[in-house]
Structures are given as structure tokens and as C-alpha cells.
Design a protein around this motif. Structure first.
Motif, PDB file in Angstrom:
ATOM      1  N   ARG A 228       0.834  -1.194   0.000  1.00 13.51           N
ATOM      2  CA  ARG A 228       0.000   0.000   0.000  1.00 13.51           C
ATOM      3  C   ARG A 228       0.871   1.248   0.000  1.00 13.51           C
ATOM      4  O   ARG A 228       2.077   1.176   0.270  1.00 13.51           O
ATOM      5  N   ILE A 229       0.245   2.375  -0.267  1.00 15.33           N
ATOM      6  CA  ILE A 229       0.979   3.637  -0.335  1.00 15.33           C
ATOM      7  C   ILE A 229       1.722   3.883   0.980  1.00 15.33           C
ATOM      8  O   ILE A 229       1.142   3.772   2.060  1.00 15.33           O
ATOM      9  N   GLY A 230       2.997   4.177   0.866  1.00 15.62           N
ATOM     10  CA  GLY A 230       3.825   4.440   2.045  1.00 15.62           C
ATOM     11  C   GLY A 230       4.628   3.244   2.515  1.00 15.62           C
ATOM     12  O   GLY A 230       5.555   3.395   3.319  1.00 15.62           O
ATOM     13  N   ASP A 231       4.304   2.035   2.046  1.00 12.08           N
ATOM     14  CA  ASP A 231       5.071   0.848   2.424  1.00 12.08           C
ATOM     15  C   ASP A 231       6.475   0.913   1.825  1.00 12.08           C
ATOM     16  O   ASP A 231       6.674   1.425   0.719  1.00 12.08           O
ATOM     17  N   VAL A 232       7.449   0.358   2.555  1.00 10.45           N
ATOM     18  CA  VAL A 232       8.851   0.396   2.119  1.00 10.45           C
ATOM     19  C   VAL A 232       9.427  -1.021   2.177  1.00 10.45           C
ATOM     20  O   VAL A 232       9.234  -1.751   3.155  1.00 10.45           O
ATOM     21  N   ALA A 245      12.706   0.269  -2.058  1.00  8.76           N
ATOM     22  CA  ALA A 245      11.588   0.509  -2.972  1.00  8.76           C
ATOM     23  C   ALA A 245      10.418   0.982  -2.119  1.00  8.76           C
ATOM     24  O   ALA A 245      10.121   0.398  -1.074  1.00  8.76           O
ATOM     25  N   THR A 246       9.747   2.036  -2.563  1.00  7.48           N
ATOM     26  CA  THR A 246       8.638   2.625  -1.821  1.00  7.48           C
ATOM     27  C   THR A 246       7.409   2.725  -2.712  1.00  7.48           C
ATOM     28  O   THR A 246       7.516   3.048  -3.902  1.00  7.48           O
ATOM     29  N   VAL A 247       6.251   2.458  -2.151  1.00  9.30           N
ATOM     30  CA  VAL A 247       4.988   2.628  -2.884  1.00  9.30           C
ATOM     31  C   VAL A 247       4.642   4.110  -2.832  1.00  9.30           C
ATOM     32  O   VAL A 247       4.256   4.633  -1.793  1.00  9.30           O
ATOM     33  N   ALA A 248       4.775   4.779  -3.989  1.00  7.68           N
ATOM     34  CA  ALA A 248       4.616   6.226  -4.018  1.00  7.68           C
ATOM     35  C   ALA A 248       3.192   6.679  -4.310  1.00  7.68           C
ATOM     36  O   ALA A 248       2.773   7.742  -3.843  1.00  7.68           O
ATOM     37  N   ASP A 249       2.438   5.900  -5.100  1.00  3.51           N
ATOM     38  CA  ASP A 249       1.101   6.339  -5.494  1.00  3.51           C
ATOM     39  C   ASP A 249       0.209   5.127  -5.743  1.00  3.51           C
ATOM     40  O   ASP A 249       0.645   3.982  -5.612  1.00  3.51           O
ATOM     41  N   LEU A 270      21.939 -12.430   2.566  1.00  4.89           N
ATOM     42  CA  LEU A 270      21.034 -11.452   1.969  1.00  4.89           C
ATOM     43  C   LEU A 270      19.863 -11.206   2.921  1.00  4.89           C
ATOM     44  O   LEU A 270      19.310 -12.144   3.494  1.00  4.89           O
ATOM     45  N   ARG A 271      19.483  -9.961   3.088  1.00  8.28           N
ATOM     46  CA  ARG A 271      18.461  -9.602   4.073  1.00  8.28           C
ATOM     47  C   ARG A 271      17.374  -8.757   3.409  1.00  8.28           C
ATOM     48  O   ARG A 271      17.663  -7.806   2.673  1.00  8.28           O
ATOM     49  N   ALA A 272      16.125  -9.107   3.670  1.00 12.02           N
ATOM     50  CA  ALA A 272      14.985  -8.349   3.161  1.00 12.02           C
ATOM     51  C   ALA A 272      14.147  -7.870   4.337  1.00 12.02           C
ATOM     52  O   ALA A 272      13.897  -8.631   5.285  1.00 12.02           O
ATOM     53  N   CYS A 273      13.698  -6.625   4.267  1.00 11.17           N
ATOM     54  CA  CYS A 273      12.854  -6.052   5.308  1.00 11.17           C
ATOM     55  C   CYS A 273      11.665  -5.350   4.666  1.00 11.17           C
ATOM     56  O   CYS A 273      11.829  -4.596   3.699  1.00 11.17           O
ATOM     57  N   PHE A 274      10.499  -5.598   5.226  1.00  9.97           N
ATOM     58  CA  PHE A 274       9.287  -4.935   4.754  1.00  9.97           C
ATOM     59  C   PHE A 274       8.721  -4.121   5.900  1.00  9.97           C
ATOM     60  O   PHE A 274       8.469  -4.634   6.994  1.00  9.97           O
ATOM     61  N   GLU A 275       8.520  -2.820   5.650  1.00  7.05           N
ATOM     62  CA  GLU A 275       8.012  -1.925   6.683  1.00  7.05           C
ATOM     63  C   GLU A 275       6.735  -1.263   6.179  1.00  7.05           C
ATOM     64  O   GLU A 275       6.783  -0.311   5.385  1.00  7.05           O
ATOM     65  N   PRO A 276       5.572  -1.756   6.612  1.00  3.49           N
ATOM     66  CA  PRO A 276       4.314  -1.143   6.168  1.00  3.49           C
ATOM     67  C   PRO A 276       4.144   0.234   6.780  1.00  3.49           C
ATOM     68  O   PRO A 276       4.689   0.533   7.846  1.00  3.49           O
ATOM     69  N   ALA A 277       3.379   1.071   6.096  1.00  2.00           N
ATOM     70  CA  ALA A 277       3.188   2.441   6.563  1.00  2.00           C
ATOM     71  C   ALA A 277       2.482   2.489   7.913  1.00  2.00           C
ATOM     72  O   ALA A 277       2.671   3.429   8.690  1.00  2.00           O
ATOM     73  N   ASP A 278       1.668   1.469   8.207  1.00  5.17           N
ATOM     74  CA  ASP A 278       0.898   1.496   9.460  1.00  5.17           C
ATOM     75  C   ASP A 278       1.086   0.222  10.280  1.00  5.17           C
ATOM     76  O   ASP A 278       0.169  -0.210  10.970  1.00  5.17           O
TER      77      ASP A 278
END
Length: 286
Positions: A228-232, A245-249, A270-278
Motif C-alpha cells: 500500500r501507499i507508504g510501504d517500504v 523501494a517505496t509505494v509512491a502512489d 542477503l536480508r529483506a525487510c518490509f516496513e508497512p506504513a501502518d
């Protein structure tokens, strides 16, 4: 560059827009990144991909170049969409004048009918006039038949891409460290038969979070199915700079979120991280 102005959208134009959306998805580029890689603005691409405006032929070719996609099939579809958008696809031949079976006075040698004392303008009904109308009718029929034949051939080629000679897969545009910061599809690294998922985790929403590796490019990237918008999303290696990578729109929410690549030669760490906006950040490593 002037965009092609809208006149009338139709099913062929909608199909072209859908094909362009799919191709943009394959590139892994955001709308902003796509604008940076081409001569067309973000707002222009938004109109093209949503079918609000017919993309210029050069824009179609530019997107194919970015995606390493042979342009022939989409250019053929664009030709049909251009006819539909401009209204030329709906042009029909003018009706041919009816030919009476009863000969007119002009058809009777030596007989020109009763004299009225003055000339009355009117259509020509002589043998030459009828012959010319007949020739025009045949030419119109031949022209429409040829146009229909070309259209049918183009649609067949578009609907059956196997009928078009396949091109060899392009060589990757980078290798290991030189892939860092580049998009996997744009560099020819995101090929199904060359990819390997080195690790996968499921987010609380059930969406997969993956670390993907390309044997051909010896590079890796992170991917999350929906965002969703704002997720990184971030991918990194020990001691190396991370790629984000960021969801911009809203347009970015329609596609998987994919990071630029990093050197994946070691295949481990190798490391992956997902940070949702909320929500809370989730990470894993290989």
C-alpha cells in the motif's frame, strides 16, 4: 513532444492500454522511474496506461525498449488502436447510386427526348457515367476488402504471438556488482527460467515476501506481492548499502513491489525487510 489527443476510446485502445500496463509491471519501474527512463512525463504515462489518452507510437516503442520486449506485436496493436481512436476505423464507403434498368434518353442513340427550349442541369446518365460508377464501386469494394484483410491479419498476429518469429532472449545488462541499483527486469535479469527464490516469508496479510536471485546476473532483489501507499521494502548484504523501494502512489499498488538489485554473488547473508506504513517491520535473511 505533443501527446495524441483523445477523440473516442474503444476496445482496441483499452486492450493496448492493458498491454502497456502489463509491460510496465514487468519492468518493475514506478511511474516516476519510467518517466526518468523515457522522454514522457509521469502524468503522460498515467494517461496512457489508464486508457485516457492514446500513447504515441514512440512511447510504445520506448516502453518496449525499457522492458527488452520486441516492439513488433505492440506496434501492430497500436496501428489498430490509432485507427479506432481517430475514428478512421469507422469510415465506410459512400453509397453507390442506383442504376435504373430503363434507359434514359441519353442512352438512346439519336433520341434526346422532347425539347424544352432550355437546358436542365442534372446527373449524367450516359453509358460512360454508369461505367465510371461501376468502376468506383469495384474499387471501393476492393479497398474495403483489402483493409479488412490487413486488419484480420494484424489481429491474428496480435492474438497468436507464436505466429511471430521469437527473438532470442537479450543478454543481461549487468553482472554482480554492476547490477547494484538497477531494476531486475530493465536489465534483463528477471527471467523465469533464470530466477531462484532464496528465501520466503509470509506477512500477516498472507502476502509473500521473497528474496529472488538471478543466476545469469548473479544479483538479488526483494519482492513483496502486494503493498500500500507508504510501504517500504529493503534488500541488503552485510556491510553493503541497502536498496529501497517505496509505494509512491496508487499506480504502484497495482503491481508487486520490487527493489533494485544488489550483488548476490555470495547467495548468503542477503536480508529483506518490509516496513508497512501502518504496521511493524518484518525482516528475514538467507
Amino acid at each position: 513532444m505533443t501527446d495524441t489527443e483523445a477523440s473516442a476510446a474503444g476496445p482496441v485502445c483499452g486492450r493496448l492500454a492493458g498491454e502497456l500496463r502489463d509491460l510496465r509491471t514487468r519492468t518493475g519501474l514506478s511511474m516516476v522511474a519510467l518517466a526518468e527512463r523515457t522522454t514522457y512525463s509521469k502524468s503522460s504515462w498515467e494517461r496512457y496506461l489508464n486508457g485516457k489518452q492514446l500513447a504515441p507510437r514512440q512511447a510504445v516503442e520506448a516502453l518496449c525498449t525499457v522492458a527488452h520486449e520486441p516492439a513488433g506485436r505492440l506496434v501492430a496493436l497500436w496501428e489498430l488502436a490509432d485507427l479506432e481512436w481517430s475514428g478512421r476505423a469507422h469510415t465506410t464507403a459512400a453509397p453507390v447510386a442506383r442504376t435504373d434498368t430503363t434507359p434514359s434518353y441519353d442512352d438512346r442513340p439519336g433520341d434526346h427526348g422532347p425539347s424544352t427550349g432550355h437546358a436542365t442541369p442534372g446527373p449524367v446518365h450516359g453509358r460512360g457515367g454508369r461505367r465510371h460508377r461501376g468502376i468506383l464501386a469495384v474499387l471501393c469494394a476492393v479497398g474495403l476488402t483489402a483493409a479488412a484483410g490487413v486488419t484480420a491479419w494484424l489481429l491474428t498476429a496480435i492474438d497468436n504471438p507464436t505466429n511471430i518469429a521469437p527473438s532470442a532472449a537479450p543478454a543481461p545488462g549487468c553482472h554482480a556488482r554492476t547490477c547494484t541499483g538497477h531494476q531486475p527486469t530493465a536489465m534483463g535479469c528477471a527471467l523465469p527460467d533464470q530466477e531462484e527464490v532464496l528465501g520466503e516469508q509470509r506477512l500477516s496479510t498472507g502476502t509473500p515476501l521473497e528474496i529472488v536471485y538471478s543466476e545469469q546476473c548473479r544479483a538479488a532483489w526483494a519482492l513483496v506481492g502486494t503493498a500500500r501507499i507508504g510501504d517500504v521494502l529493503t534488500v541488503s548484504t552485510p556491510g553493503g548499502a541497502p536498496e529501497h523501494a517505496t509505494v509512491a502512489d496508487k499506480y504502484d499498488t497495482e503491481d508487486p513491489l520490487v527493489t533494485p538489485m544488489i550483488d548476490g554473488s555470495a547467495r548468503t547473508g542477503l536480508r529483506a525487510c518490509f516496513e508497512p506504513a501502518d504496521g511493524h517491520r518484518k525482516c528475514f535473511h538467507t
